[in-house]
Motif scaffolding. Structure first.
Motif, PDB file in Angstrom:
ATOM      1  N   GLY A  32     -15.618   4.204  -4.460  1.00  0.00           N
ATOM      2  CA  GLY A  32     -15.771   4.926  -3.210  1.00  0.00           C
ATOM      3  C   GLY A  32     -14.489   4.991  -2.394  1.00  0.00           C
ATOM      4  O   GLY A  32     -13.413   4.579  -2.853  1.00  0.00           O
ATOM      5  N   PRO A  33     -14.584   5.485  -1.171  1.00  0.00           N
ATOM      6  CA  PRO A  33     -13.393   5.667  -0.336  1.00  0.00           C
ATOM      7  C   PRO A  33     -12.827   4.338   0.145  1.00  0.00           C
ATOM      8  O   PRO A  33     -13.530   3.340   0.256  1.00  0.00           O
ATOM      9  CB  PRO A  33     -13.924   6.489   0.841  1.00  0.00           C
ATOM     10  N   THR A  34     -11.540   4.334   0.437  1.00  0.00           N
ATOM     11  CA  THR A  34     -10.885   3.171   1.023  1.00  0.00           C
ATOM     12  C   THR A  34      -9.737   3.658   1.886  1.00  0.00           C
ATOM     13  O   THR A  34      -9.521   4.868   2.041  1.00  0.00           O
ATOM     14  CB  THR A  34     -10.385   2.205  -0.054  1.00  0.00           C
TER      15      THR A  34
ATOM     16  N   ASP B 200      -0.518   3.120  -1.038  1.00  0.00           N
ATOM     17  CA  ASP B 200      -0.148   3.171  -2.448  1.00  0.00           C
ATOM     18  C   ASP B 200      -1.151   2.419  -3.313  1.00  0.00           C
ATOM     19  O   ASP B 200      -1.477   2.849  -4.414  1.00  0.00           O
ATOM     20  CB  ASP B 200       1.251   2.587  -2.642  1.00  0.00           C
ATOM     21  N   ASP B 201      -1.612   1.266  -2.834  1.00  0.00           N
ATOM     22  CA  ASP B 201      -2.639   0.518  -3.554  1.00  0.00           C
ATOM     23  C   ASP B 201      -4.007   0.869  -2.996  1.00  0.00           C
ATOM     24  O   ASP B 201      -4.149   1.176  -1.803  1.00  0.00           O
ATOM     25  CB  ASP B 201      -2.407  -0.987  -3.409  1.00  0.00           C
ATOM     26  N   LEU B 202      -5.004   0.808  -3.843  1.00  0.00           N
ATOM     27  CA  LEU B 202      -6.381   1.008  -3.394  1.00  0.00           C
ATOM     28  C   LEU B 202      -7.038  -0.365  -3.259  1.00  0.00           C
ATOM     29  O   LEU B 202      -7.227  -1.077  -4.246  1.00  0.00           O
ATOM     30  CB  LEU B 202      -7.142   1.876  -4.396  1.00  0.00           C
ATOM     31  N   ARG B 203      -7.340  -0.737  -2.004  1.00  0.00           N
ATOM     32  CA  ARG B 203      -7.864  -2.061  -1.721  1.00  0.00           C
ATOM     33  C   ARG B 203      -9.342  -1.989  -1.359  1.00  0.00           C
ATOM     34  O   ARG B 203      -9.751  -1.183  -0.530  1.00  0.00           O
ATOM     35  CB  ARG B 203      -7.101  -2.713  -0.556  1.00  0.00           C
ATOM     36  N   TYR B 204     -10.106  -2.869  -1.985  1.00  0.00           N
ATOM     37  CA  TYR B 204     -11.520  -3.035  -1.682  1.00  0.00           C
ATOM     38  C   TYR B 204     -11.783  -4.525  -1.500  1.00  0.00           C
ATOM     39  O   TYR B 204     -10.969  -5.361  -1.925  1.00  0.00           O
ATOM     40  CB  TYR B 204     -12.379  -2.482  -2.834  1.00  0.00           C
ATOM     41  N   PRO B 205     -12.890  -4.894  -0.868  1.00  0.00           N
ATOM     42  CA  PRO B 205     -13.169  -6.329  -0.698  1.00  0.00           C
ATOM     43  C   PRO B 205     -13.195  -7.050  -2.051  1.00  0.00           C
ATOM     44  O   PRO B 205     -14.037  -6.781  -2.901  1.00  0.00           O
ATOM     45  CB  PRO B 205     -14.551  -6.343  -0.027  1.00  0.00           C
TER      46      PRO B 205
ATOM     47  N   GLU C 187      -1.992   6.614 -13.069  1.00  0.00           N
ATOM     48  CA  GLU C 187      -2.597   5.626 -13.953  1.00  0.00           C
ATOM     49  C   GLU C 187      -2.579   4.254 -13.299  1.00  0.00           C
ATOM     50  O   GLU C 187      -1.561   3.814 -12.763  1.00  0.00           O
ATOM     51  CB  GLU C 187      -1.837   5.587 -15.279  1.00  0.00           C
ATOM     52  N   VAL C 188      -3.690   3.545 -13.343  1.00  0.00           N
ATOM     53  CA  VAL C 188      -3.784   2.188 -12.811  1.00  0.00           C
ATOM     54  C   VAL C 188      -3.011   1.252 -13.730  1.00  0.00           C
ATOM     55  O   VAL C 188      -3.233   1.212 -14.941  1.00  0.00           O
ATOM     56  CB  VAL C 188      -5.246   1.729 -12.700  1.00  0.00           C
ATOM     57  N   LYS C 189      -2.077   0.502 -13.154  1.00  0.00           N
ATOM     58  CA  LYS C 189      -1.244  -0.403 -13.945  1.00  0.00           C
ATOM     59  C   LYS C 189      -1.643  -1.873 -13.765  1.00  0.00           C
ATOM     60  O   LYS C 189      -1.412  -2.676 -14.653  1.00  0.00           O
ATOM     61  CB  LYS C 189       0.233  -0.240 -13.541  1.00  0.00           C
ATOM     62  N   ARG C 190      -2.210  -2.207 -12.602  1.00  0.00           N
ATOM     63  CA  ARG C 190      -2.594  -3.603 -12.351  1.00  0.00           C
ATOM     64  C   ARG C 190      -3.924  -3.653 -11.621  1.00  0.00           C
ATOM     65  O   ARG C 190      -4.196  -2.819 -10.752  1.00  0.00           O
ATOM     66  CB  ARG C 190      -1.546  -4.336 -11.503  1.00  0.00           C
ATOM     67  N   VAL C 191      -4.740  -4.637 -11.984  1.00  0.00           N
ATOM     68  CA  VAL C 191      -5.985  -4.924 -11.283  1.00  0.00           C
ATOM     69  C   VAL C 191      -5.911  -6.365 -10.794  1.00  0.00           C
ATOM     70  O   VAL C 191      -5.652  -7.283 -11.587  1.00  0.00           O
ATOM     71  CB  VAL C 191      -7.209  -4.745 -12.203  1.00  0.00           C
ATOM     72  N   VAL C 192      -6.098  -6.583  -9.490  1.00  0.00           N
ATOM     73  CA  VAL C 192      -5.970  -7.917  -8.898  1.00  0.00           C
ATOM     74  C   VAL C 192      -7.302  -8.295  -8.252  1.00  0.00           C
ATOM     75  O   VAL C 192      -7.812  -7.565  -7.400  1.00  0.00           O
ATOM     76  CB  VAL C 192      -4.840  -7.956  -7.845  1.00  0.00           C
ATOM     77  N   VAL C 193      -7.844  -9.438  -8.657  1.00  0.00           N
ATOM     78  CA  VAL C 193      -9.118  -9.922  -8.124  1.00  0.00           C
ATOM     79  C   VAL C 193      -8.859 -11.173  -7.297  1.00  0.00           C
ATOM     80  O   VAL C 193      -8.212 -12.119  -7.762  1.00  0.00           O
ATOM     81  CB  VAL C 193     -10.121 -10.229  -9.254  1.00  0.00           C
ATOM     82  N   THR C 194      -9.337 -11.172  -6.061  1.00  0.00           N
ATOM     83  CA  THR C 194      -9.220 -12.321  -5.163  1.00  0.00           C
ATOM     84  C   THR C 194     -10.556 -12.532  -4.459  1.00  0.00           C
ATOM     85  O   THR C 194     -11.479 -11.725  -4.595  1.00  0.00           O
ATOM     86  CB  THR C 194      -8.130 -12.112  -4.095  1.00  0.00           C
ATOM     87  N   GLN C 195     -10.652 -13.624  -3.719  1.00  0.00           N
ATOM     88  CA  GLN C 195     -11.841 -13.822  -2.907  1.00  0.00           C
ATOM     89  C   GLN C 195     -11.892 -12.776  -1.796  1.00  0.00           C
ATOM     90  O   GLN C 195     -10.854 -12.277  -1.357  1.00  0.00           O
ATOM     91  CB  GLN C 195     -11.858 -15.224  -2.304  1.00  0.00           C
TER      92      GLN C 195
END
Length: 379
Positions: free
Chosen positions: A114-116, A120-125, A153-161
């Protein structure tokens, strides 16, 4: 032929087999049993700090960042989605985001999450998608911002709390309490000539108290479960320093309960079957005992100033050995001996293998040359 790396995104919680909040000890132990899937793992840390963040680089796709104090998985970064060695299949719930046949693009992020906010980066919770190959370029983005091309193209996926008020998580912060910590030790209070108080996650769990000369082996099993290992005491090299020649006459029957998953050993008297000594381990990266035990977040409690003092002074596992030494003996320096734990292992060589043993009344500290305390013995 490489098998496919299956990775499902769980924003704020984890990615693939990795759960945020997991301990470094547990994750390295899991990787050791999954060498077929993760054959190349590099461990990176600052050798001069006992509270250094630790990075596990699992080539070529994964970087796992662990917090400095409690060694908990803080951040998961998935990179090189198109590298075929091994190929990656990235999912979110039932949706395949990236695979050998599917290129993950900006438009795919928007359709799935969905929207954010613009940027440059797309950030979601709990998750971030970046179109840069390396995070070192992040500070330069303001000068040469990308146009928001849907086909990027997505180059990195970062998962945090998931953070409070959508603020970015600081990589040096500790990990907030989460389900992955359930059953782990939160802190251990060491009381000289007395014993230890063990506090567990969740935080409202009643503490377990272990008393020298009182708590039995059966008590330990009831309160902590069965130890991962039991072995009989065979190393009597310290007996030569004993003031009493009969002190260790029955030591051959003494045995250890090794709770590696809590970073604690209990020496049990072979005759009375009560706790005789307690050893806690700090799991300092680069030391000979690194990864044999989970980090035990210990604190040594001093004497309260009066009967109404509800917060007696303490020193903690990350304090320098000189600070802890002064806390235990303000007036004089304790006797010191040298120990090299690699003497018994011809195949092990470490740049800082020698440690110092500092003896006090009822307690011994083992410290590295860089002032980090790697273990504490109560007796």
């Amino acid at each position: 032929m490489f098998s496919t790396l299956e990775a499902d995104i769980r924003p704020g919680s984890g990615l693939g087999v990795f759960e945020l909040g997991s301990s470094l000890w547990n994750v390295l132990d899991m990787l050791r049993h999954m060498q077929h899937a993760f054959p190349l793992v590099d461990v990176k840390f600052d050798p001069d700090s006992s509270v250094t963040p630790v990075i596990l680089h699992i080539r070529p796709h994964l970087d796992l960042l662990f917090s400095g104090q409690h060694q908990r998985l803080h951040t998961i970064c998935l990179r090189k989605l198109r590298d075929p060695n091994p190929p990656v299949t990235l999912r979110f719930k039932e949706t395949i985001l990236s695979s050998t046949d599917e290129v993950f693009r900006r438009v795919g992020v928007s359709r799935t999450f969905g929207p954010t906010y613009p940027g440059d980066d797309l950030r979601y919770p709990g998750v971030l998608f970046s179109f840069e190959e390396d995070s070192r370029n992040d500070g330069l983005k303001g000068a040469s911002a990308h146009t928001e091309d849907k086909m990027q193209e997505v180059k990195r996926v970062v998962v945090t709390q998931k953070s409070v008020n959508d603020e970015a998580n600081d990589v040096l912060d500790e990990v907030a309490e989460c389900p992955a910590m359930t059953g782990d030790i939160k802190k251990v209070i060491l009381k000289v000539h007395d014993g230890v108080d063990l506090y567990f996650y969740p935080s409202d769990t009643e503490p377990v108290r272990v008393r020298l000369g009182v708590t039995s082996a059966q008590d330990l099993t009831c309160d902590l479960g069965s130890p991962l290992r039991i072995h009989y005491k065979e190393d009597d090299r310290m007996a030569i320093h004993s003031r009493c020649s009969t002190e260790d006459e029955d030591a051959d029957t003494d045995y250890f309960y090794n709770y590696l998953q809590h970073g604690i050993d209990f020496l049990i008297d072979g005759t009375a079957h009560v706790v005789k000594k307690i050893v806690v381990h700090t799991n300092v990266p680069g030391s000979p005992l690194f990864q044999r035990y989970k980090r035990c977040p210990w604190e040594i409690e001093g004497r309260p100033e009066d009967d109404e003092d509800e917060s007696p002074p303490r020193v903690r596992f990350f304090d320098p050995v000189d600070t802890i030494s002064h806390f235990l003996s303000p007036r004089e320096q304790p006797p010191t001996m040298l120990l090299d734990r690699t003497d018994e292992d011809d195949g092990l060589t470490l740049p800082g293998s020698k440690t110092r043993l500092l003896g006090f009344d009822g307690i011994i500290l083992e410290a590295t040359e860089s002032t980090q305390v790697v273990s504490v013995v109560l007796f």
